[in-house]
Design an enzyme around this catalytic site. Structure first.
Site, PDB file in Angstrom:
ATOM      1  N   ASP A  35       0.774  -1.323  -0.047  1.00 11.61           N
ATOM      2  CA  ASP A  35       0.097  -0.006   0.010  1.00 11.61           C
ATOM      3  C   ASP A  35       0.778   1.190  -0.065  1.00 11.61           C
ATOM      4  O   ASP A  35       0.443   2.407   0.475  1.00 11.61           O
ATOM      5  CB  ASP A  35      -1.014   0.167   1.122  1.00 11.61           C
ATOM      6  CG  ASP A  35      -0.006  -0.206   2.561  1.00 11.61           C
ATOM      7  OD1 ASP A  35       1.074  -0.118   2.530  1.00 11.61           O
ATOM      8  OD2 ASP A  35      -0.929   0.123   3.469  1.00 11.61           O
ATOM      9  N   HIS A 238      23.781   5.115 -18.881  1.00 11.54           N
ATOM     10  CA  HIS A 238      22.638   5.254 -17.759  1.00 11.54           C
ATOM     11  C   HIS A 238      22.960   4.420 -16.737  1.00 11.54           C
ATOM     12  O   HIS A 238      22.104   3.952 -16.163  1.00 11.54           O
ATOM     13  CB  HIS A 238      21.324   5.432 -18.411  1.00 11.54           C
ATOM     14  CG  HIS A 238      20.987   6.555 -19.161  1.00 11.54           C
ATOM     15  ND1 HIS A 238      19.917   6.457 -19.926  1.00 11.54           N
ATOM     16  CD2 HIS A 238      21.862   7.618 -19.480  1.00 11.54           C
ATOM     17  CE1 HIS A 238      19.772   7.785 -20.583  1.00 11.54           C
ATOM     18  NE2 HIS A 238      20.889   8.526 -20.165  1.00 11.54           N
ATOM     19  N   ASP A 255      26.491  12.283 -12.898  1.00 10.03           N
ATOM     20  CA  ASP A 255      25.404  13.179 -14.058  1.00 10.03           C
ATOM     21  C   ASP A 255      24.206  13.235 -13.164  1.00 10.03           C
ATOM     22  O   ASP A 255      23.588  12.078 -12.850  1.00 10.03           O
ATOM     23  CB  ASP A 255      25.280  12.266 -15.194  1.00 10.03           C
ATOM     24  CG  ASP A 255      24.266  12.931 -16.101  1.00 10.03           C
ATOM     25  OD1 ASP A 255      23.534  13.771 -15.769  1.00 10.03           O
ATOM     26  OD2 ASP A 255      24.244  12.396 -17.385  1.00 10.03           O
ATOM     27  N   ASP A 266      20.939  19.776 -15.272  1.00  7.13           N
ATOM     28  CA  ASP A 266      21.266  18.258 -15.838  1.00  7.13           C
ATOM     29  C   ASP A 266      22.916  18.597 -16.059  1.00  7.13           C
ATOM     30  O   ASP A 266      23.374  19.145 -17.160  1.00  7.13           O
ATOM     31  CB  ASP A 266      20.611  18.203 -17.210  1.00  7.13           C
ATOM     32  CG  ASP A 266      21.136  16.876 -17.782  1.00  7.13           C
ATOM     33  OD1 ASP A 266      21.805  16.227 -17.096  1.00  7.13           O
ATOM     34  OD2 ASP A 266      20.535  16.595 -18.944  1.00  7.13           O
ATOM     35  N   HIS A 345      26.154   9.278 -28.366  1.00  5.17           N
ATOM     36  CA  HIS A 345      25.008   9.912 -28.051  1.00  5.17           C
ATOM     37  C   HIS A 345      25.077  11.329 -28.737  1.00  5.17           C
ATOM     38  O   HIS A 345      26.161  11.748 -29.006  1.00  5.17           O
ATOM     39  CB  HIS A 345      24.383  10.228 -26.568  1.00  5.17           C
ATOM     40  CG  HIS A 345      25.664  10.597 -25.830  1.00  5.17           C
ATOM     41  ND1 HIS A 345      25.860  12.185 -25.535  1.00  5.17           N
ATOM     42  CD2 HIS A 345      26.737  10.231 -24.931  1.00  5.17           C
ATOM     43  CE1 HIS A 345      26.869  12.478 -24.671  1.00  5.17           C
ATOM     44  NE2 HIS A 345      27.457  11.389 -24.277  1.00  5.17           N
ATOM     45  N   HIS A 349      20.368  18.444 -25.642  1.00  3.16           N
ATOM     46  CA  HIS A 349      19.117  18.495 -25.738  1.00  3.16           C
ATOM     47  C   HIS A 349      18.221  19.482 -24.993  1.00  3.16           C
ATOM     48  O   HIS A 349      19.104  20.204 -24.423  1.00  3.16           O
ATOM     49  CB  HIS A 349      18.508  16.979 -25.204  1.00  3.16           C
ATOM     50  CG  HIS A 349      19.064  16.621 -23.733  1.00  3.16           C
ATOM     51  ND1 HIS A 349      18.195  17.621 -22.480  1.00  3.16           N
ATOM     52  CD2 HIS A 349      20.116  15.910 -23.049  1.00  3.16           C
ATOM     53  CE1 HIS A 349      19.034  17.146 -21.498  1.00  3.16           C
ATOM     54  NE2 HIS A 349      20.103  16.158 -21.836  1.00  3.16           N
ATOM     55  N   HIS A 356      14.676  15.853 -20.400  1.00  2.00           N
ATOM     56  CA  HIS A 356      14.866  15.945 -22.107  1.00  2.00           C
ATOM     57  C   HIS A 356      13.408  16.799 -22.239  1.00  2.00           C
ATOM     58  O   HIS A 356      12.434  15.939 -22.372  1.00  2.00           O
ATOM     59  CB  HIS A 356      15.148  14.580 -22.594  1.00  2.00           C
ATOM     60  CG  HIS A 356      16.003  13.884 -22.152  1.00  2.00           C
ATOM     61  ND1 HIS A 356      16.230  12.590 -22.246  1.00  2.00           N
ATOM     62  CD2 HIS A 356      17.443  14.135 -21.913  1.00  2.00           C
ATOM     63  CE1 HIS A 356      17.531  12.104 -21.804  1.00  2.00           C
ATOM     64  NE2 HIS A 356      18.291  13.208 -21.647  1.00  2.00           N
ATOM     65  N   GLU A 379      26.801  18.481 -23.794  1.00  2.00           N
ATOM     66  CA  GLU A 379      27.399  17.137 -23.042  1.00  2.00           C
ATOM     67  C   GLU A 379      28.318  16.295 -23.874  1.00  2.00           C
ATOM     68  O   GLU A 379      27.958  15.144 -23.997  1.00  2.00           O
ATOM     69  CB  GLU A 379      26.517  16.559 -22.369  1.00  2.00           C
ATOM     70  CG  GLU A 379      25.082  16.313 -23.162  1.00  2.00           C
ATOM     71  CD  GLU A 379      24.092  15.362 -22.217  1.00  2.00           C
ATOM     72  OE1 GLU A 379      24.455  14.503 -21.622  1.00  2.00           O
ATOM     73  OE2 GLU A 379      23.055  15.735 -22.409  1.00  2.00           O
ATOM     74  N   TYR A 383      34.121   7.548 -24.741  1.00  2.00           N
ATOM     75  CA  TYR A 383      33.602   6.368 -23.766  1.00  2.00           C
ATOM     76  C   TYR A 383      34.550   5.104 -24.662  1.00  2.00           C
ATOM     77  O   TYR A 383      34.267   4.740 -25.723  1.00  2.00           O
ATOM     78  CB  TYR A 383      32.101   5.815 -23.982  1.00  2.00           C
ATOM     79  CG  TYR A 383      31.268   7.160 -23.581  1.00  2.00           C
ATOM     80  CD1 TYR A 383      31.276   7.478 -22.155  1.00  2.00           C
ATOM     81  CD2 TYR A 383      30.656   7.927 -24.357  1.00  2.00           C
ATOM     82  CE1 TYR A 383      30.555   8.743 -21.898  1.00  2.00           C
ATOM     83  CE2 TYR A 383      29.990   9.229 -24.175  1.00  2.00           C
ATOM     84  CZ  TYR A 383      29.971   9.389 -22.728  1.00  2.00           C
ATOM     85  OH  TYR A 383      29.209  10.504 -22.476  1.00  2.00           O
ATOM     86  N   ARG A 401      32.609  12.578 -19.509  1.00  2.00           N
ATOM     87  CA  ARG A 401      31.479  13.374 -20.181  1.00  2.00           C
ATOM     88  C   ARG A 401      31.558  14.513 -19.170  1.00  2.00           C
ATOM     89  O   ARG A 401      32.012  14.637 -18.090  1.00  2.00           O
ATOM     90  CB  ARG A 401      30.205  12.506 -20.208  1.00  2.00           C
ATOM     91  CG  ARG A 401      29.076  13.618 -20.796  1.00  2.00           C
ATOM     92  CD  ARG A 401      27.623  12.870 -20.764  1.00  2.00           C
ATOM     93  NE  ARG A 401      27.152  12.374 -19.637  1.00  2.00           N
ATOM     94  CZ  ARG A 401      26.956  11.111 -19.428  1.00  2.00           C
ATOM     95  NH1 ARG A 401      27.490  10.211 -19.956  1.00  2.00           N
ATOM     96  NH2 ARG A 401      26.379  10.612 -18.110  1.00  2.00           N
ATOM     97  N   GLU A 403      29.143  18.028 -19.051  1.00  2.00           N
ATOM     98  CA  GLU A 403      27.914  18.610 -19.309  1.00  2.00           C
ATOM     99  C   GLU A 403      27.544  19.833 -18.682  1.00  2.00           C
ATOM    100  O   GLU A 403      27.738  19.952 -17.350  1.00  2.00           O
ATOM    101  CB  GLU A 403      26.844  17.532 -19.158  1.00  2.00           C
ATOM    102  CG  GLU A 403      25.325  18.055 -19.307  1.00  2.00           C
ATOM    103  CD  GLU A 403      24.328  16.904 -19.189  1.00  2.00           C
ATOM    104  OE1 GLU A 403      24.714  16.017 -18.095  1.00  2.00           O
ATOM    105  OE2 GLU A 403      23.442  17.078 -19.795  1.00  2.00           O
TER     106      GLU A 403
HETATM  107 MN   LIG Z   1      21.801  15.516 -20.172  1.00  2.00          MN
END
Ligand SMILES: [Mn+2]
Length: 436
Positions: A35, A238, A255, A266, A345, A349, A356, A379, A383, A401, A403
């Site tokens: 619940d 991710h 990130d 972000d 990638h 964005h 996003h 960003e 890799y 990365r 960003e």
């Molecule tokens: Mn991003």
């Protein structure tokens, strides 16, 4: 603010449709287990137009009628109030949220026929909510059956997302203030994370240090689950497991973004666990940082959105060629997407209420042009797959990365997250230094 947004939407609807109406649905509560529900977060466009923060709600917008803004909400319930606190209720929706009329959500079916009786074009994102989908289809069927005797058919069903997307894409002063504050709070969390980092701690401990700073400063929640990825997992875009122990000599990529008043930052930074880049890490880092600076420089009003990605990719490909990871002619390598194994990638964005964020990226084939008030990320990353034998061994497993959150202005852009350490010198000066 919310009234202005509804007025603007009404202008857009009446400009392109006869007798239009629009329906927006709130998020629903979702069971987590037993619940217990997942933490509730309102659907972004619904909040954008109403400022209303409760589930099981519907907003109906009817331009040119005696009640242009109708809400269906959960009524106040004295018994539930003991457990979960008071609801806004029917009266509150009128008094505090500007509804011209409000009804209990349970009664939506009995009122909808009357409220839509003049409507010929309905903006509703079919598929948004199963129960409401069924109600809308029933209305359309009834109106078609009665079209010869009664009012005209409700025959034109349109997706409201493009209209709302256009509005949400261009940020107002209020929205910019929230995005700015989200970046400030996020920066404080990143600094705390950098200072806390040392080998022997776990990814989740650094995450806890960062997120406790977000909460301490008043951010209610994160815009998305934090990615706290050390060692080879920084190559996983991710990764959110965040359970590993930090090892001396490895990199840590975070990130993350704190949400402020429904707007999220972000940001990504990558730093060495022990506070000192190895020569190989530093080499790759410098390429990514140059690519990021080139991308940010390309984020200009009246320039194409795609120019950002193009500028970053060029620097990454030049860097990979210098390192002999790619071989050949730069133009050809870009043309053939030969960088894709190392950069899979896109560079940017939209950013806003959703990480996003909504809004179109192209008109047909063409990239749209950037305008003042648009907010986006830049960003780039590299890799270097630990198992890829075409990469010199010393570089394998490095994932980096960087960003930032960029607001397009009238004469250029503003980096909302520029206060967060990103040069190797800034990073080496702060990582592991708890006190100062
Ligand atoms: Mn991003």
């Amino acid at each position: 603010m919310f009234t202005e947004r509804r007025t603007k939407l009404i202008e857009k609807m009446t400009a392109e449709a006869d007798h239009p109406a629009a329906i927006f649905v709130s998020a629903r509560e979702a069971t987590r287990n037993s619940d217990v529900n997942y933490e509730f977060r309102q659907e972004s466009s619904f909040y954008y137009l109403t400022g209303f923060d409760e589930p099981d709600s519907v907003a109906l917008i009817r331009p040119g009628t005696e009640a242009p803004f109708v809400m269906f909400v959960r009524p106040h319930d004295p018994e539930m109030a003991i457990w979960v606190g008071p609801r806004v209720g029917i009266e509150g929706a009128v008094e505090n949220y500007g509804a011209d009329k409000a009804y209990p959500i349970e009664a939506i079916e009995e009122h909808l026929t009357e409220l839509l009786s003049e409507t010929e074009t309905l903006y509703y994102p079919l598929g948004a909510d199963e129960e409401l989908d069924a109600l809308i289809l029933k209305q359309m069927t009834l109106r078609r059956q009665n079209a010869q005797r009664g009012p005209r058919a409700l025959g034109d069903l349109r997706d409201p997302d493009p209209l709302i997307g256009e509005m949400r894409l261009r940020k107002s002063e209020n929205e910019i203030a929230s995005l700015t504050q989200a970046a400030v709070v996020t920066g404080q969390g990143f600094e705390r994370a950098m200072r806390t980092t040392r080998s022997g701690l776990h990814e989740y401990e650094v995450q806890a240090a960062m997120e406790s700073e977000f909460r301490r400063l008043g951010s209610r929640r994160n815009g998305y689950p934090s990615i706290v990825a050390s060692a080879h997992d920084s190559c996983i875009l991710h990764y959110t497991t965040n359970r590993k122990e930090l090892v001396d000599g490895d990199l840590l990529l975070i990130d993350a973004g704190a949400e402020w008043e429904y707007y999220t930052a972000d940001v990504t930074r990558t730093w060495p666990v022990n506070g000192q880049f190895t020569p190989e890490q530093r080499t790759i880092y410098d390429v990514v940082l140059r690519a990021q600076h080139a991308g940010i420089a390309a984020a200009q009003p009246n320039h194409r959105f795609d120019e950002i990605h193009e500028a970053s990719v060029r620097v990454l490909v030049e860097g990979l060629t210098d390192l002999k990871i790619l071989k050949g002619n730069i133009e050809q390598l870009i043309e053939n997407d030969s960088y894709r194994p190392f950069y899979m990638h896109s560079t940017s964005h939209w950013l806003g209420m959703d990480v996003h964020d909504v809004g179109r990226y192209r008109n047909g084939e063409d990239s749209i042009n950037l305008e003042s008030g648009m907010c986006l990320t830049v960003e780039p990353g590299l890799y270097l797959d630990p198992k890829n034998e075409n990469i010199p061994e010393a570089y394998r497993g490095i994932g980096i990365r960087i960003e930032d959150d960029i607001l397009i202005t009238l004469d250029g852009n503003k980096n909302l997250s520029s206060h967060i350490p990103s040069t190797p010198e800034e990073i080496e000066a702060i990582v592991g230094h708890l006190e100062r």
